[in-house]
Motif scaffolding. Sequence first.
Motif, mmCIF file in Angstrom:
data_model
loop_
_atom_site.group_PDB
_atom_site.id
_atom_site.type_symbol
_atom_site.label_atom_id
_atom_site.label_comp_id
_atom_site.label_asym_id
_atom_site.label_seq_id
_atom_site.Cartn_x
_atom_site.Cartn_y
_atom_site.Cartn_z
ATOM 1 N N MET A 43 101.264 126.929 57.917
ATOM 2 C CA MET A 43 100.512 128.098 58.359
ATOM 3 C C MET A 43 100.630 128.263 59.860
ATOM 4 O O MET A 43 100.432 127.312 60.606
ATOM 5 C CB MET A 43 99.017 127.930 58.019
ATOM 6 N N PRO A 44 100.961 129.474 60.343
ATOM 7 C CA PRO A 44 100.979 129.671 61.798
ATOM 8 C C PRO A 44 99.560 129.666 62.345
ATOM 9 O O PRO A 44 98.693 130.364 61.858
ATOM 10 C CB PRO A 44 101.623 131.052 61.956
ATOM 11 N N ALA A 45 99.328 128.856 63.348
ATOM 12 C CA ALA A 45 98.019 128.861 64.005
ATOM 13 C C ALA A 45 97.955 130.010 64.985
ATOM 14 O O ALA A 45 98.961 130.484 65.489
ATOM 15 C CB ALA A 45 97.800 127.545 64.740
ATOM 16 N N GLN A 527 90.255 133.343 63.793
ATOM 17 C CA GLN A 527 91.333 133.999 63.050
ATOM 18 C C GLN A 527 91.851 133.157 61.896
ATOM 19 O O GLN A 527 92.544 133.665 61.021
ATOM 20 C CB GLN A 527 92.497 134.310 63.996
ATOM 21 N N ASN A 528 91.536 131.863 61.893
ATOM 22 C CA ASN A 528 92.149 130.943 60.932
ATOM 23 C C ASN A 528 91.116 130.001 60.330
ATOM 24 O O ASN A 528 91.243 128.783 60.392
ATOM 25 C CB ASN A 528 93.248 130.127 61.627
ATOM 26 N N VAL A 529 90.056 130.562 59.735
ATOM 27 C CA VAL A 529 89.027 129.700 59.163
ATOM 28 C C VAL A 529 89.574 128.911 57.980
ATOM 29 O O VAL A 529 90.521 129.326 57.314
ATOM 30 C CB VAL A 529 87.777 130.496 58.736
ATOM 31 N N TYR A 574 86.014 122.314 69.104
ATOM 32 C CA TYR A 574 86.205 123.349 68.086
ATOM 33 C C TYR A 574 87.674 123.708 68.025
ATOM 34 O O TYR A 574 88.355 123.796 69.064
ATOM 35 C CB TYR A 574 85.381 124.586 68.429
ATOM 36 N N LEU A 575 88.196 123.909 66.827
ATOM 37 C CA LEU A 575 89.607 124.220 66.635
ATOM 38 C C LEU A 575 89.742 125.385 65.661
ATOM 39 O O LEU A 575 89.374 125.276 64.483
ATOM 40 C CB LEU A 575 90.336 122.990 66.075
ATOM 41 N N ASP A 576 90.244 126.513 66.157
ATOM 42 C CA ASP A 576 90.463 127.677 65.293
ATOM 43 C C ASP A 576 91.798 127.542 64.579
ATOM 44 O O ASP A 576 92.786 128.174 64.925
ATOM 45 C CB ASP A 576 90.410 128.970 66.114
ATOM 46 N N HIS A 577 91.815 126.686 63.594
ATOM 47 C CA HIS A 577 93.003 126.452 62.765
ATOM 48 C C HIS A 577 92.508 126.175 61.355
ATOM 49 O O HIS A 577 91.470 125.535 61.162
ATOM 50 C CB HIS A 577 93.798 125.264 63.304
ATOM 51 N N SER A 578 93.244 126.645 60.356
ATOM 52 C CA SER A 578 92.793 126.488 58.976
ATOM 53 C C SER A 578 92.797 125.042 58.509
ATOM 54 O O SER A 578 92.196 124.728 57.470
ATOM 55 C CB SER A 578 93.656 127.343 58.041
ATOM 56 N N CYS A 579 93.409 124.149 59.272
ATOM 57 C CA CYS A 579 93.336 122.730 58.924
ATOM 58 C C CYS A 579 91.966 122.140 59.229
ATOM 59 O O CYS A 579 91.592 121.098 58.695
ATOM 60 C CB CYS A 579 94.395 121.939 59.698
ATOM 61 N N SER A 580 91.191 122.805 60.064
ATOM 62 C CA SER A 580 89.971 122.199 60.619
ATOM 63 C C SER A 580 88.760 122.437 59.730
ATOM 64 O O SER A 580 87.933 123.308 59.996
ATOM 65 C CB SER A 580 89.702 122.699 62.034
ATOM 66 N N ALA A 582 86.377 120.379 59.594
ATOM 67 C CA ALA A 582 85.218 119.805 60.294
ATOM 68 C C ALA A 582 84.606 120.759 61.311
ATOM 69 O O ALA A 582 83.446 120.578 61.693
ATOM 70 C CB ALA A 582 85.614 118.504 60.982
ATOM 71 N N SER A 583 85.354 121.760 61.774
ATOM 72 C CA SER A 583 84.785 122.694 62.755
ATOM 73 C C SER A 583 84.981 124.153 62.387
ATOM 74 O O SER A 583 84.291 125.014 62.937
ATOM 75 C CB SER A 583 85.393 122.452 64.147
ATOM 76 N N ASN A 584 85.896 124.450 61.473
ATOM 77 C CA ASN A 584 86.260 125.851 61.249
ATOM 78 C C ASN A 584 86.200 126.263 59.787
ATOM 79 O O ASN A 584 86.772 127.274 59.398
ATOM 80 C CB ASN A 584 87.670 126.123 61.808
ATOM 81 N N GLU A 585 85.484 125.472 58.970
ATOM 82 C CA GLU A 585 85.243 125.903 57.598
ATOM 83 C C GLU A 585 84.100 126.918 57.593
ATOM 84 O O GLU A 585 83.361 127.063 58.573
ATOM 85 C CB GLU A 585 84.891 124.706 56.711
ATOM 86 N N ILE A 586 83.975 127.615 56.494
ATOM 87 C CA ILE A 586 82.818 128.495 56.279
ATOM 88 C C ILE A 586 82.003 127.902 55.138
ATOM 89 O O ILE A 586 82.493 127.075 54.367
ATOM 90 C CB ILE A 586 83.244 129.947 55.985
ATOM 91 N N ALA A 587 80.744 128.293 55.024
ATOM 92 C CA ALA A 587 79.904 127.767 53.944
ATOM 93 C C ALA A 587 78.728 128.706 53.730
ATOM 94 O O ALA A 587 78.241 129.336 54.670
ATOM 95 C CB ALA A 587 79.400 126.358 54.272
ATOM 96 N N ILE A 588 78.264 128.775 52.489
ATOM 97 C CA ILE A 588 77.169 129.695 52.181
ATOM 98 C C ILE A 588 75.887 129.311 52.916
ATOM 99 O O ILE A 588 75.094 130.178 53.283
ATOM 100 C CB ILE A 588 76.930 129.811 50.665
#
Length: 606
Positions: A43-45, A527-529, A574-580, A582-588
Amino acid sequence: MQNTKSQKYISLVTLSLILTACSGGGDGNSTPPPANSSSLSSMPASTSSSIASTAAQSDLIKLNQIGYKPGAEKLAVVPAVSATTFTVSKTSDNSVVLTGNLSAAQTWEPANESVKLADFSSITTAGDYKLTVDGIEKPANFTIAANAYDALNAGAIKAFYYNRASTPLLESHAGVYKRAAGHADTKVYIHKSAASAARPEGTVVSAPKGWYDAGDYNLYIVNSGISTYSLLAAYEGYENYFKNQNLNIPESADDVPDLLNEAMWNLEWMLAMQDPNDGGVYHKLTSKSFSGFVMPDADTSDRFLVQKATPAALDFAAVMAAASRIYAPYESTYPGVSSKMLKAAKSAYQWAKANPAIYYTQPSDIATGAYGDKDATDEFAWAAAELYITTKDDSYYADLNPSAVTANVPAWGDVKSLAWISLAHHLDSLTKVADKTLIKNRLNNLATDIVAKKMASAYGVPLVNGDFNWGSNSGALNQAIMLLAAYEVDNTKTDYLKTAQSLLDYVLGRNPTDFSYVTGFGVRTPQNVHHRPSVADGIAGSIPGFLAGGPNPGQQDKKDCSVPYASSLPAKSYLDHSCSYASNEIAINWNAPLVYVSAALQVLTP
């Protein structure tokens, strides 16, 4: 059509594009990619956002990128340059409307930054402005508007729709984010950990609907508990506000407010998670391991109901008791549902009392989120409070034992303060046994402590090093919820409202990373959650309306990421990358307090 909404301030016009046809786990429950998945590494970051120089962000003025109500406290964080004043001008004609003094420089330890504060609260006229400081190259733009948070609130609720299981998202409701149905969950197997005489291992049951919990495709009762409750509590607090919303979801044409329609999608799933034979509640509905980064319909793995547990039963009981009273006026749309919910709540509560210490243990063949909790005293208190409020049965108040229940900032694993929120909402209708002074004092004492942290903070936010962990942004907003509950029982305490505003400001851009952490809402947004549909849908950027988890110095995903975090400092980790994850997930359970706080500030702020 590419997603470019996050490149500019979102407006009500843009909101219409999101809401119409033109348009893991939370808090320490990691959702790493499977070991054999290459989808993330290819995935391109967003290089400019994920590995931007921390020094470059330190040179910027930080403020709320969405805007302010006219009567809100309005603060900006300014790098500690030699200037002692700031200027605010209209963007339309550059006319100066305010020249103010900057505060003395202080260092904020979580970011190791020396900064000053600009207070421009005296500007109350709606419009677009810019704040400038000598020695800082870029001005900071901001908006004042009477409807400052309407679009944000609607977008945060619409995110739950985008995370629905068991249904297609049609173009008429989802726009470019349309997708096929996944996870019908009409054929779910009883896992051996959940087996009973009435439902032996392998029994096939049906438990459709619900929201995907986070970036993964599994569903968890304990996290659904605090998430669904936060939406219902927002409705109880600000009912008239939500009655006027149209979110363009499939149920929008009925007579029920859309927030309640959306919550019902998850409540119906929760009801299916109760064993009708004994009242116990299964901990989660899950596949045996996390899927790859595919769209929902491409994940065809078997799904299981896993182990009954005491905290799950009590979370369920609390939510169903609250839902029973909230949906009672909508009997014509949901016939019999209110009474069904109350019966289910009582049954789950009785099961928990008979089984007070059954805690979830992850089976050896299950590798999805655990949401383990080895203490159910907080869940007992919350469930008793909700049953008391709904039934007016004083025996539940006795079960609550309020003098032994403290108040703190809630999280999925510590829900006792949800009892104080509900008791405060119903303060005027409680029975005589309720100690109203105790209820007020619990909220007031906690709020006073939170305000004190704000007053000591160089950033003007009540956040210290220990507040930065998994899902830190939701922690900030849950602090705001407690402040708002305290403010509503004593609206002379304006510092409570101001501090809640600062916590929303922090999430929306007044932070060291210069991110507005809500996808699609602000000038600089994630941009990359870490969210499977956002990665797999082929659309640039992230699906809008989701709150990213936020800075987490634990960096538990570092081994899974091909790019480094920009910093290890707590407020910058914080890391705006879809691998993250621990910092860039979403949750209800991160989006739900965003819904509550944005609605409350929209209603309560002049």
